[in-house]
Design an enzyme around this catalytic site. Structure first.
Site, PDB file in Angstrom:
ATOM      1  N   GLU A  29       3.098  -4.788  -8.586  1.00  0.00           N
ATOM      2  CA  GLU A  29       4.084  -5.254  -7.606  1.00  0.00           C
ATOM      3  C   GLU A  29       4.310  -6.754  -7.784  1.00  0.00           C
ATOM      4  OE1 GLU A  29       2.051  -4.000  -4.054  1.00  0.00           O
ATOM      5  OE2 GLU A  29       2.202  -1.907  -4.654  1.00  0.00           O
ATOM      6  N   GLU A  60       0.644   1.806  -4.953  1.00  0.00           N
ATOM      7  CA  GLU A  60      -0.537   1.521  -5.759  1.00  0.00           C
ATOM      8  C   GLU A  60      -1.043   2.750  -6.510  1.00  0.00           C
ATOM      9  OE1 GLU A  60      -0.136   0.530  -2.620  1.00  0.00           O
ATOM     10  OE2 GLU A  60      -0.037  -1.656  -2.831  1.00  0.00           O
ATOM     11  N   GLN A  82      -2.223  -5.956  -5.810  1.00  0.00           N
ATOM     12  CA  GLN A  82      -1.908  -7.288  -5.278  1.00  0.00           C
ATOM     13  C   GLN A  82      -3.050  -7.912  -4.481  1.00  0.00           C
ATOM     14  OE1 GLN A  82       1.815  -8.007  -2.789  1.00  0.00           O
ATOM     15  NE2 GLN A  82       2.562  -8.304  -4.860  1.00  0.00           N
ATOM     16  N   PHE A  83      -3.798  -7.076  -3.772  1.00  0.00           N
ATOM     17  CA  PHE A  83      -4.988  -7.538  -3.051  1.00  0.00           C
ATOM     18  C   PHE A  83      -6.018  -6.416  -3.143  1.00  0.00           C
ATOM     19  CE2 PHE A  83      -1.507  -9.951  -1.330  1.00  0.00           C
ATOM     20  CZ  PHE A  83      -2.021 -11.231  -1.152  1.00  0.00           C
ATOM     21  N   HIS A 129      -5.767  -8.617   3.668  1.00  0.00           N
ATOM     22  CA  HIS A 129      -5.453  -9.334   2.433  1.00  0.00           C
ATOM     23  C   HIS A 129      -6.630 -10.200   1.973  1.00  0.00           C
ATOM     24  CE1 HIS A 129      -1.460  -8.002   3.550  1.00  0.00           C
ATOM     25  NE2 HIS A 129      -0.962  -8.445   2.427  1.00  0.00           N
TER      26      HIS A 129
HETATM   27  C1  LIG Z   1      -0.186  -1.134   0.758  1.00  0.00           C
HETATM   28  C2  LIG Z   1       0.230  -2.543   0.504  1.00  0.00           C
HETATM   29  N1  LIG Z   1       0.518  -2.932  -0.747  1.00  0.00           N
HETATM   30  C3  LIG Z   1       0.890  -4.205  -0.992  1.00  0.00           C
HETATM   31  C4  LIG Z   1       0.983  -5.125   0.017  1.00  0.00           C
HETATM   32  C5  LIG Z   1       1.413  -6.574  -0.251  1.00  0.00           C
HETATM   33  N2  LIG Z   1       2.763  -6.752   0.313  1.00  0.00           N
HETATM   34  C6  LIG Z   1       2.938  -7.328   1.534  1.00  0.00           C
HETATM   35  S1  LIG Z   1       4.539  -7.289   2.008  1.00  0.00           S
HETATM   36  C7  LIG Z   1       5.025  -6.493   0.599  1.00  0.00           C
HETATM   37  C8  LIG Z   1       6.461  -6.126   0.411  1.00  0.00           C
HETATM   38  C9  LIG Z   1       6.940  -5.186   1.463  1.00  0.00           C
HETATM   39  O1  LIG Z   1       8.300  -4.910   1.290  1.00  0.00           O
HETATM   40  P1  LIG Z   1       9.117  -4.055   2.350  1.00  0.00           P
HETATM   41  O2  LIG Z   1       8.398  -2.788   2.643  1.00  0.00           O
HETATM   42  O3  LIG Z   1      10.507  -3.921   1.839  1.00  0.00           O
HETATM   43  O4  LIG Z   1       9.090  -4.896   3.690  1.00  0.00           O
HETATM   44  P2  LIG Z   1       9.693  -6.348   3.947  1.00  0.00           P
HETATM   45  O5  LIG Z   1       8.619  -7.320   3.658  1.00  0.00           O
HETATM   46  O6  LIG Z   1      10.879  -6.520   3.075  1.00  0.00           O
HETATM   47  O7  LIG Z   1      10.071  -6.350   5.382  1.00  0.00           O
HETATM   48  C10 LIG Z   1       3.937  -6.307  -0.245  1.00  0.00           C
HETATM   49  C11 LIG Z   1       4.013  -5.695  -1.588  1.00  0.00           C
HETATM   50  C12 LIG Z   1       0.653  -4.691   1.305  1.00  0.00           C
HETATM   51  N3  LIG Z   1       0.668  -5.530   2.344  1.00  0.00           N
HETATM   52  N4  LIG Z   1       0.302  -3.400   1.519  1.00  0.00           N
END
Ligand SMILES: Cc1ncc(C[n+]2csc(CCOP(=O)(O)OP(=O)(O)O)c2C)c(N)n1
Ligand SMILES: Cc1ncc(C[n+]2csc(CCOP(=O)(O)OP(=O)(O)O)c2C)c(N)n1
Ligand SMILES: [Mg+2]
Ligand SMILES: [Mg+2]
Lengths: 327, 357, 327, 357
Positions: A29, A60, A82-83, A129
């Site tokens: 990601e 993931e 990512q974490f 995180h």
């Molecule tokens: C399961 C998971 N994977 C990765 C992350 C890291 N992460 C935080 S926000 C994000 C993007 C989320 O995108 P979206 O669902 O479109 O929501 P938005 O932030 O655009 O509101 C990621 C990859 C996470 N918090 N949870």
């Protein structure tokens, strides 16, 4: 030698490995366009193209599962989670699939996948995180696991991980990405998997750590020295397979030991270290005092306001050393 | 979609699958083996070869069930009644270049793809050799974790592209698997990456004891492709010709770089779930009765019989030949030296070996 | 008292709990119509209806996540994961969500969910259907975990788990469902969470086990007795929170110990048991010899032909006892 | 579906979403606040209340960003530009009975649902009190694990039914989340169980740095409902009226027992991803420029202005009122005693407490 931060060492090693072997690719990601949320893959997509540095959908499980398939197709995937906490979203693909490719195919297939991830807290990140779950991934036969604490090892272990014929979990100290700096050998530099490093020799007490905790522990060892306690600091570097010989030799010498990790205590990796130390009679019979664990409490990693109270600092390590070196 | 049903109550378009959006499963042959379209997709010789592959799978399963009852085999999942799905799939690919990724109920297709019969027996004997993939066999080992193999197939297809090849990957799984994140996530990946993967869902109406309506409210599994941005096809999974035809088109599509297809083979578990758990305790006998005449073997036999290519004698000869083949493989499997735990330690990783007990 | 198998004890306790409290419900794969692949929920759907005994779609993550929501809505869900290895398919929902409901809401919400699952091998099940991963679930603050070894405890711990205000992992010994029989108290019978049981007193060596291994260990203790070694057998019953006091008292007495589990050794739960024992000075200073681990090898659980070689039998436990009781 | 596109090459029906199956997002107001339909779904007073809720969310986010730059706040995700999604959602439910389950970008809606402003500040200060749910508040705490909360919403809705209630649950998440098994699995559950849940996907076109086309090949997120057997709606997520209207209908549907709806709010992240990672490094400024005039606040302001219900003076008064409210809450938040690790140990489980360090 070049002076680098952790993240620079990681980034440049990935670049070198991709240059060395065109089968090496990166997926995860935000690893592409933005170069990763910590910039560990910065500009690699620019350099190697979006076929080899791939921004995946947010899933993931599929990242890890796809890496298994890519490896079977002959690629050498370096996948990023990512974490570290989000390895749990792919846990079945990691433990049942990635780890077992060679075993379940009775040696006929293999999955040379490197799974990179930042681990630990200390940067006031949102909940979930900052997790440390090395103990979970250690209990998954078929996986190796490394956790460098400095840029030189970051380079050497990453190159070894990428070239290993089997999956390697590569744990990066989140709070050290920019804060930890050091000299890194130029050109080819491989640190063998399975070898711990004696950071500092000592005679009174062995302190064992890995990843970001090594810095804290080393600082505590300096302070202890001023107080007349000679601490031997061991950076495990590789958690699986564990370098038991180095641990045994050290504890046989000092007769005392402290194991430090940020992860919560119960069923954390310190238990494995202690049990392993006890497997050697020289180490066991040398023990003057119980081995001491300095770990996170048995709570989830807390939100930011609680972090300063939660994190293991020099004082807590020193308290552990004092406990271990009581007469 | 959904226009008729909702426009009277809402001022906006509702995206819904209406009854007219749900086709009947595509059939080429009726249950009595009559051709429903102009031209058959397979020649008579091909049909005969397909029939033989299905019969081999059937007899293998039956033989193993017998052996299992005698305590000689471990738990396994027979594909009885569903053979057209895996055999039709494999007939549409080229085993010397394309990959077949099974779940656990596809022995018939696996053999046709090049998996040695003796390995099939070893697999059901609980030998690790049943999982060993010899050089040149483009297959992954059977997968006990439901849906666990689907992302591997996607990575594999994607990787073949990256390595400059136009080979394709066919992955099989059940309708139970289609409820799992391990189906959806990689299918969505494949849509984005246009991985050359054919997702073949054998909807056999049961996941152990769980019936199809409890699995999803979607009218078909094939419609789930829409969530991932590629086409879905609903095919009569008991019709070898139909399965072959839709697979052939999907393989061509994947090969030319147009990405994946989800195929739902509409079929029925005529046998048991596994030898450990029949899963049939609450099966409606009436439902089962409607499926028995749809046996995929019978249909091709009738088709060929009508063309003078199948009769009792040919059948007897083929059965004998298959039996001999099975007996030889079974003998070979039994002669295989048992595996040792020590050897298993060497297969955990190339280096270094685990610290043991 | 009634004589029952494990599975009968589990089934009848579920029935009694559903009768006692109409908020108690069951969900999982095949738990309804067929009554579970091991019949642990047999005829409960007939009795309580398909609203309270629910056959779910095949998706472990959603089973656990839905149980969290059901609990917040005021239900008391007992969710089944068909085999322990498949907890990994729901691992993020278990470790990050289920375990943390109370903590992350700062005590304002709770998730009284019982998560049942069979654990371990020995029944010639297909690969991935024999796994033991208690160590993974033990390292997830917020979860309690029990693993009964006999029908009476199966009843008493299950009733306690269902009534606990927080999530409890309830581990069932797969190969003991029908093979393990015993007397079960009639009527209300609660075994408190967090209390180990001394199965057999002894003075020379403490042997610690849980779940199906308790039978093997007890048999080995008999044999050892014939050889003049007096073994104290402890059935942990609850793995989290660990009953440290009972372990300490026993090791302080015997000065020797063996920990037995079927799960692979590295980072297995034996490490936690050993590290915990060392936390007590009486226990530590009583130790004559290193504590011994008798565990599965560091391989995945193998396919069936290898099972007899893989499984821990009396001989291996005896070898462990001999090693621990050397002079 | 797909008939035109594929029938010329196949003899069977291919299930595909064709361009004519993809509607424009439903709008009630144009970007200049003109009504596009006969009757507005909200009265002027309601519109004003909605506008105020959106403005409160906007000013809160802006204030917190400023405080964050001064080191007083932790990483958080502002909802700037997307306020109509959460506010329109909450306007369609009844806070004294229905539940709101946020991801992490819905502060505006959370406040309208009854989450105290001071708790919002505490949340962004990194205090556990920002996660505490007071008695009577029907909301789950913000969720940092993408898609992790969706199954909770499904269980919650399902449980409310089991307890004999007809309350509904609205869960929000992003288009990135919609690629995750933790979206698909519970959505599929909800289809089967007809749980009273509205799945609201805020498609803001970015998941950190990952653009919408990289997330899925499906033409819309709304179409993903088809995989789970319930309706999907594509709505202009910057149009409070439109969001309210489709939510109102979906809530009614869920309440009367007809099951879930998936709503895609077509919107844009006008702000940053989070204060730690803007995620805008490679954003196309031209794309962004097309979205700026679509600001959801502006549109309602113009609509109300045209009706004489909005002018500079009203605006100034409202801004002042909001500012005062924010300042008071911020002061209150700062006065809150810091939490202790010791207390945290008591919240791991009711009994007994963990063994500590
Ligand atoms: C399961 C998971 N994977 C990765 C992350 C890291 N992460 C935080 S926000 C994000 C993007 C989320 O995108 P979206 O669902 O479109 O929501 P938005 O932030 O655009 O509101 C990621 C990859 C996470 N918090 N949870
Ligand atoms: C991830 C996972 N969950 C549960 C199981 C247990 N299990 C084995 S087969 C099966 C049903 C599978 O049904 P389906 O996908 O329809 O395939 P079929 O057996 O009908 O071919 C289940 C639940 C498993 N093997 N893997
Ligand atoms: Mg099925
Ligand atoms: Mg987004």
């Amino acid at each position: 030698m070049s002076d680098m931060t952790m993240v620079e060492a990681i980034r440049s090693t990935l670049e070198a490995e991709m240059e060395r072997d065109e089968r090496v690719m990166i997926l995860g990601e935000d690893v592409g366009q933005s170069g990763g949320v910590f910039r560990a893959t910065d500009r690699l997509q620019e350099r190697f193209g979006s076929a080899r540095v791939v921004d995946t959908p947010l899933a993931e499980g599929a990242i890890v599962g796809a890496a298994v398939g890519l490896a079977i197709a002959g690629m050498v995937p370096v996948a990023e989670i990512q974490f570290m906490g989000f390895t749990h979203n792919a846990f079945n693909q990691i433990v049942e699939q990635l780890a077992r490719v060679r075993y379940r195919s009775w040696g006929s297939l293999s999955a040379p996948v490197t799974l990179r991830m930042p681990c630990g807290g200390g940067v006031r990140a949102p909940e979930m995180h900052s997790d440390s779950f090395e103990a979970h991934l250690a209990h998954a036969p078929g996986l190796k696991m490394v956790a460098p604490s400095n840029p030189a090892d970051a380079k050497g272990l990453l190159a070894s991980a990428v070239r290993d014929p089997d999956p390697v979990i590569y744990i990066e100290p989140l709070r050290g990405y920019r804060l930890i700096r050091g000299e890194v050998p130029d050109g080819e530099h491989l640190v063998p998997l399975g070898k711990a490093r004696v950071v500092r020799e000592g005679t009174d007490c062995t302190v064992i750590a890995w990843s970001a905790a090594v810095e804290v522990v080393t600082a505590a060892a300096e302070t202890a020295a001023q107080r007349g306690i000679s601490v031997e600091v061991i950076d495990l570097r590789t958690l699986v397979p564990l370098d038991a010989e180095t641990l045994w030799a050290s504890v046989a010498k000092t007769g005392r030991g402290v194991i430090v990790h940020e992860a919560s205590k119960t069923a954390g990796f310190a238990g494995e270290v202690i049990a392993t130390i006890l497997e050697n009679e020289d180490a066991f019979f040398a023990l003057h005092r119980p081995l001491v664990r300095v770990c996170g409490p048995d709570t989830p990693y807390p939100v930011q306001m609680l972090e300063p109270q939660y994190l293991i600092d020099e004082a807590r390590v020193l308290a552990g050393i004092e406990k271990a070196t009581q007469v | 979609m959904g226009k008729k049903a909702m426009l009277k109550t809402t001022r906006y378009r509702v995206l819904e699958i209406t009854p007219e959006d749900v086709p009947e499963p595509y059939s080429v042959l009726d249950t009595d083996g009559n051709l429903l379209v102009d031209t058959p997709p397979l020649t008579d010789d091909e049909a005969l070869a397909g029939l033989r592959a299905m019969m081999l799978g059937r007899r293998f399963d039956e033989h193993c069930i017998k052996l299992q009852r005698r305590g000689l085999m471990v738990t396994f999942a027979p594909g009885i009644g569903q053979e057209a799905c895996s055999v039709g799939s494999v007939m549409a690919v080229e085993p010397e270049r394309d990959w077949f990724v099974p779940q656990y109920r596809e022995a018939a297709g696996q053999f046709l793809h090049g998996f040695a019969l003796v390995r099939g027996y070893l697999w059901h004997m609980g030998s690790p050799l049943g999982f060993h993939i010899p050089e040149g066999l483009r297959m992954l080992p059977f997968q006990a974790a439901v849906a666990g193999q689907i992302s591997h197939a996607v990575g594999l297809g994607w990787g073949l592209r990256l390595r400059g090849r136009d080979d394709v990957v066919v992955v099989h799984f059940g309708e139970g698997a289609s409820s799992h994140g391990d189906f959806y996530e990689p299918a969505n990946f494949a849509g984005v990456s246009k991985a050359p993967v054919i997702f073949f869902c054998q909807n056999n109406h049961w996941a152990i004891s769980t019936s199809r309506p409890l699995q999803t409210a979607a009218p078909t599994v094939a419609h789930k492709a829409m969530a991932c941005g590629f086409p879905g096809v609903l095919v009569d999974g008991n019709d070898l010709f139909a399965v072959y035809e839709v697979m052939r088109d999907a393989v061509a599509r994947a090969r030319r770089g147009d990405g994946p297809t989800l195929i739902e083979g509409f079929t029925y578990r005529l046998g048991i779930h596994t030898t450990a758990d029949a899963g049939t305790r609450f099966e409606d006998p009436a439902l089962r009765a409607t499926w028995e005449p749809k046996d995929p073997l019978f249909r091709i036999q009738r088709y060929l019989a009508r063309k003078g290519k199948w009769d009792d004698e040919i059948e007897r000869a083929m059965e004998e030949e298959i039996n001999a083949q099975l007996e030889a493989a079974w003998a070979e499997a039994q002669a295989e030296a048992p595996p040792s735990l020590e050897e298993s330690l060497r297969h955990v990783s190339a280096l270094p070996s685990p610290r043991g007990m």
